[in-house]
Enzyme design. Structure first.
Site, PDB file in Angstrom:
ATOM      1  N   SER A  63      31.922   3.116  13.397  1.00  0.00           N
ATOM      2  CA  SER A  63      31.079   2.854  14.565  1.00  0.00           C
ATOM      3  C   SER A  63      29.609   2.827  14.149  1.00  0.00           C
ATOM      4  O   SER A  63      28.734   2.581  14.953  1.00  0.00           O
ATOM      5  CB  SER A  63      31.302   3.928  15.639  1.00  0.00           C
ATOM      6  OG  SER A  63      31.007   5.202  15.104  1.00  0.00           O
ATOM      7  N   GLY A  80      24.773   1.039  10.484  1.00  0.00           N
ATOM      8  CA  GLY A  80      23.997   1.255   9.266  1.00  0.00           C
ATOM      9  C   GLY A  80      24.878   1.218   8.031  1.00  0.00           C
ATOM     10  O   GLY A  80      24.506   0.661   6.998  1.00  0.00           O
ATOM     11  N   ASP A  82      34.143   8.605   4.525  1.00  0.00           N
ATOM     12  CA  ASP A  82      33.665   9.824   5.138  1.00  0.00           C
ATOM     13  C   ASP A  82      32.588  10.363   4.224  1.00  0.00           C
ATOM     14  O   ASP A  82      32.782  10.418   3.005  1.00  0.00           O
ATOM     15  CB  ASP A  82      34.782  10.855   5.332  1.00  0.00           C
ATOM     16  CG  ASP A  82      34.370  11.965   6.279  1.00  0.00           C
ATOM     17  OD1 ASP A  82      33.676  11.681   7.277  1.00  0.00           O
ATOM     18  OD2 ASP A  82      34.724  13.133   6.028  1.00  0.00           O
ATOM     19  N   ASP A 112      18.791  10.475   6.552  1.00  0.00           N
ATOM     20  CA  ASP A 112      17.920   9.755   5.606  1.00  0.00           C
ATOM     21  C   ASP A 112      16.466  10.235   5.619  1.00  0.00           C
ATOM     22  O   ASP A 112      15.850  10.340   4.559  1.00  0.00           O
ATOM     23  CB  ASP A 112      17.981   8.247   5.842  1.00  0.00           C
ATOM     24  CG  ASP A 112      19.294   7.631   5.368  1.00  0.00           C
ATOM     25  OD1 ASP A 112      20.145   8.362   4.805  1.00  0.00           O
ATOM     26  OD2 ASP A 112      19.474   6.410   5.555  1.00  0.00           O
TER      27      ASP A 112
END
Length: 189
Positions: free
Chosen positions: A8, A11, A65, A143
């Site tokens: 989902s 990015g 994951d 990030d």
């Protein structure tokens, strides 16, 4: 070959598209739910996800994951990274890290593929540091607070720069080798 990225997170899709640019693999975003177990190991989460998606009849897909593991927090948030990001976010992690000298952390990324009738899983890692404050506006998730070198956050890097050093970039290199060895991937010159 078309490879579905089951996520989902747009990015992630963008990163995979960049990583497979120049190959015979085209990346397609595909959103479907599957049971995501809670386990200490990223690989276990991926194995269970592949099993569930195969049971739904899907083929030619990959899932991943990822998790951020902070040394001073005994590996937290680890496999709970997505949940922790949604609940306390970067600001919450930075609050947990207030007055903590050891800023070491790492990201791990396990990628699982089911192509044809073959299943394989690879895991990449990126070691680095947690900043004192958020830096940069790019990327997603952690990030802005994670840096592989203590100088520049993932959010301050272009997707290409990040892919060279990131956990997902490292895992994709391992995945590419696996796909080449299995004669699935051809890199265009």
């Amino acid at each position: 070959m078309r490879l579905k990225v089951i996520t989902s997170n747009r990015g992630k899709v963008k990163e995979y598209q960049e990583l497979f640019k120049g190959s015979n693999v085209s990346i397609e975003h595909f959103s479907v739910s599957y049971d995501e177990i809670q386990s200490y190991w990223l690989e276990d989460v991926v194995k269970k996800g592949i099993s569930d998606l195969r049971a739904k009849g899907l083929t030619d897909f990959l899932i991943d994951d990822s998790g951020m593991f902070i040394d001073a927090l005994n590996g937290f948030p680890g496999v709970y990274s997505a949940y922790v990001q949604k609940t306390i976010g970067n600001k919450g992690i930075l609050r947990l890290m207030e007055n903590v000298e050891n800023r070491r952390a790492s990201f791990g990324c396990s990628i699982g593929c089911y192509i044809g009738k073959e299943t394989f899983i690879v895991t990449g890692k990126c070691s680095g540091f947690i900043f004192q404050t958020e830096k940069g506006t790019g990327g997603f998730g952690y990030d802005p607070i994670f840096s592989p070198d203590g100088k520049k956050s993932f959010a301050e890097m272009s997707v290409g720069e990040k892919n060279v050093v990131s956990h997902r970039g490292s895992a994709v290199k391992l995945l590419s080798k696996e796909l080449i060895d299995r004669e699935i991937l051809n890199v265009k010159n």
